[in-house]
Design a protein around this motif. Sequence first.
Motif, mmCIF file in Angstrom:
data_model
loop_
_atom_site.group_PDB
_atom_site.id
_atom_site.type_symbol
_atom_site.label_atom_id
_atom_site.label_comp_id
_atom_site.label_asym_id
_atom_site.label_seq_id
_atom_site.Cartn_x
_atom_site.Cartn_y
_atom_site.Cartn_z
ATOM 1 N N SER A 52 1.110 -1.209 -0.076
ATOM 2 C CA SER A 52 -0.101 0.351 -0.133
ATOM 3 C C SER A 52 0.537 1.328 0.237
ATOM 4 O O SER A 52 0.371 2.109 -0.494
ATOM 5 N N PHE A 53 1.593 1.565 0.301
ATOM 6 C CA PHE A 53 2.861 1.446 -0.296
ATOM 7 C C PHE A 53 3.364 2.618 -1.192
ATOM 8 O O PHE A 53 4.646 3.534 -1.755
ATOM 9 N N ASP A 54 3.081 2.006 -1.938
ATOM 10 C CA ASP A 54 3.896 2.320 -3.480
ATOM 11 C C ASP A 54 2.230 3.324 -4.483
ATOM 12 O O ASP A 54 1.522 2.050 -4.737
ATOM 13 N N PRO A 55 3.263 3.785 -4.268
ATOM 14 C CA PRO A 55 1.205 5.455 -4.998
ATOM 15 C C PRO A 55 1.374 4.440 -6.744
ATOM 16 O O PRO A 55 2.645 4.333 -6.879
ATOM 17 N N LEU A 56 0.181 5.017 -7.353
ATOM 18 C CA LEU A 56 -0.305 4.474 -8.233
ATOM 19 C C LEU A 56 0.441 6.515 -8.979
ATOM 20 O O LEU A 56 -0.184 7.498 -9.031
ATOM 21 N N ILE A 57 0.191 5.962 -10.993
ATOM 22 C CA ILE A 57 -0.005 7.235 -11.772
ATOM 23 C C ILE A 57 -1.262 7.578 -12.120
ATOM 24 O O ILE A 57 -1.777 6.522 -12.151
ATOM 25 N N VAL A 58 -2.296 8.641 -12.368
ATOM 26 C CA VAL A 58 -3.167 9.645 -12.794
ATOM 27 C C VAL A 58 -3.012 9.252 -13.697
ATOM 28 O O VAL A 58 -1.907 10.440 -14.680
ATOM 29 N N HIS A 59 -3.985 8.942 -14.929
ATOM 30 C CA HIS A 59 -3.499 8.957 -16.549
ATOM 31 C C HIS A 59 -4.678 10.156 -17.026
ATOM 32 O O HIS A 59 -5.910 9.674 -16.544
ATOM 33 N N VAL A 102 -5.725 7.718 -0.620
ATOM 34 C CA VAL A 102 -5.104 6.213 -1.004
ATOM 35 C C VAL A 102 -4.405 5.454 -2.672
ATOM 36 O O VAL A 102 -3.821 4.487 -2.420
ATOM 37 N N ALA A 103 -4.753 6.474 -3.594
ATOM 38 C CA ALA A 103 -4.048 6.089 -5.381
ATOM 39 C C ALA A 103 -2.620 6.777 -4.700
ATOM 40 O O ALA A 103 -1.426 6.747 -5.739
ATOM 41 N N THR A 104 -1.902 8.055 -3.490
ATOM 42 C CA THR A 104 -0.779 7.938 -3.996
ATOM 43 C C THR A 104 -0.621 7.457 -2.719
ATOM 44 O O THR A 104 0.498 8.399 -2.037
ATOM 45 N N SER A 105 -0.655 6.875 -1.694
ATOM 46 C CA SER A 105 -0.446 5.924 -0.804
ATOM 47 C C SER A 105 0.590 7.337 0.836
ATOM 48 O O SER A 105 1.079 7.162 0.997
ATOM 49 N N GLY A 106 -0.890 8.350 0.662
ATOM 50 C CA GLY A 106 -0.989 9.641 1.544
ATOM 51 C C GLY A 106 0.094 10.993 1.215
ATOM 52 O O GLY A 106 0.416 11.690 2.261
ATOM 53 N N PRO A 212 14.886 3.859 -1.394
ATOM 54 C CA PRO A 212 14.028 4.238 -2.892
ATOM 55 C C PRO A 212 13.286 5.451 -2.593
ATOM 56 O O PRO A 212 12.286 5.286 -1.319
ATOM 57 N N ILE A 213 13.194 6.068 -3.444
ATOM 58 C CA ILE A 213 11.661 7.353 -2.538
ATOM 59 C C ILE A 213 10.240 6.756 -3.916
ATOM 60 O O ILE A 213 9.458 6.847 -3.304
ATOM 61 N N ALA A 214 10.889 6.040 -4.676
ATOM 62 C CA ALA A 214 9.786 5.647 -5.859
ATOM 63 C C ALA A 214 9.966 4.158 -5.498
ATOM 64 O O ALA A 214 11.293 3.585 -6.010
ATOM 65 N N PRO A 215 9.624 3.099 -5.170
ATOM 66 C CA PRO A 215 9.461 1.915 -5.217
ATOM 67 C C PRO A 215 10.238 1.115 -6.244
ATOM 68 O O PRO A 215 10.068 0.435 -5.974
ATOM 69 N N GLY A 216 9.374 2.261 -7.425
ATOM 70 C CA GLY A 216 9.731 1.500 -8.690
ATOM 71 C C GLY A 216 11.633 1.657 -9.029
ATOM 72 O O GLY A 216 11.518 1.078 -10.013
#
Length: 328
Positions: A52-59, A102-106, A212-216
């Motif tokens: 849940s700590f890995d935020p999503l990209i908004v398209h 929730v989309a941006t992991s807070g 990592p700042i971004a989990p990717g």
Amino acid sequence: MADIGKNLGTAVKVLRNSGLVAIPTETVYGLAGNALDHKAILHIFEVKNRPSFDPLIVHLHHMDQLSEYTLDLPEKAKILAEKLWPGPLTIVLKKDPAIPDVATSGLDSVAIRIPAHPLTLELLSKLDFPLVAPSANPFGYISPTNPEHVNDQLGNKIDYILDGGSSRIGIESTIITFNEDKPEILRLGGTSLEKIESLIGSTIVRASQLNPIAPGMMESHYSPDKRVVLGNVVELMNIYPVEESVFLRFKKPVPGVNKDQQFILSETGNLEEAAQNLFSTLRILDKLDIKYIIAEQVPDTGLGKAINDRLRRASAKKNEINNKDENY
Ligand code: TXA
Ligand code: MG
């Protein structure tokens, strides 16, 4: 298995009802849901087994929507957005409360991208909400670049796969953020560093940091199950048993090895073609009855930097596991 098709009406209906649709983009396939819908967002995390700590990209569909979902736009971000969208670039901006936490992991930032795929752009234009879409693979595995890749792994968990053919770029978007207006690259990807720097000047590349700042950015991301060994292929041939290995090379086969054990990313030495082939080739190799994928880096320029980054990460996890094995 999920239905695969080109029916935008079906995709719209599923997304309006909190369902999930795999969407084609020029980089990789995404697992899309309504970015304003908690239920859809939580379902994405569950289907991907994503922390849940890995935020999503908004398209988004159009730059005009930026003011609705973000708070401000640094001048350099604006230049990049105007010149490179739609395209393989994700820009991290200050988040408007309209995007659920929730989309941006807070985080108080949100990663935004306008993808360059006609079918997905048309889909976005038919919706009155943006789409969150991580790559449509189980967390940590190789990203999918065609509908079959998605179906193989997530087919029984999602409603529909929108078929837009094979992804043209083949590697995820480049992610950039602005730290007090200073540009920092968080993930190397489909837009080359050279391209970005030609538009906004020098950047700091943080993509290979250990924390990592971004989990990717995590070392063991993008990994096949087979062990990937990265280095000088000719030297590695003397260390690893050739009969239990396949060889992944940039341009030329290794002399003295069977043709069917050799996989070439681009016979003409074209880095765009190599990027396009990378993930689908790794998926093929992962299914073979072998133990080792022996790979070499490609020239470290243009998309080569992103390819080398993915190869390095693909080799990271297996080395860790193997080192442990060797200690026992
Ligand atoms: O090409 C792509 O970007 C594809 C297609 C489907 O658009 N999407 C993709 O999403 O690769 P995903 O979720 O697999 O990778 C998104 C990366 C994650 O590493 C995440 O940590 C990072 O973006 N990210 C998302 N929001 C962020 C934020 N606010 N700050 C920093 N990193 C963020
Ligand atoms: Mg991903």
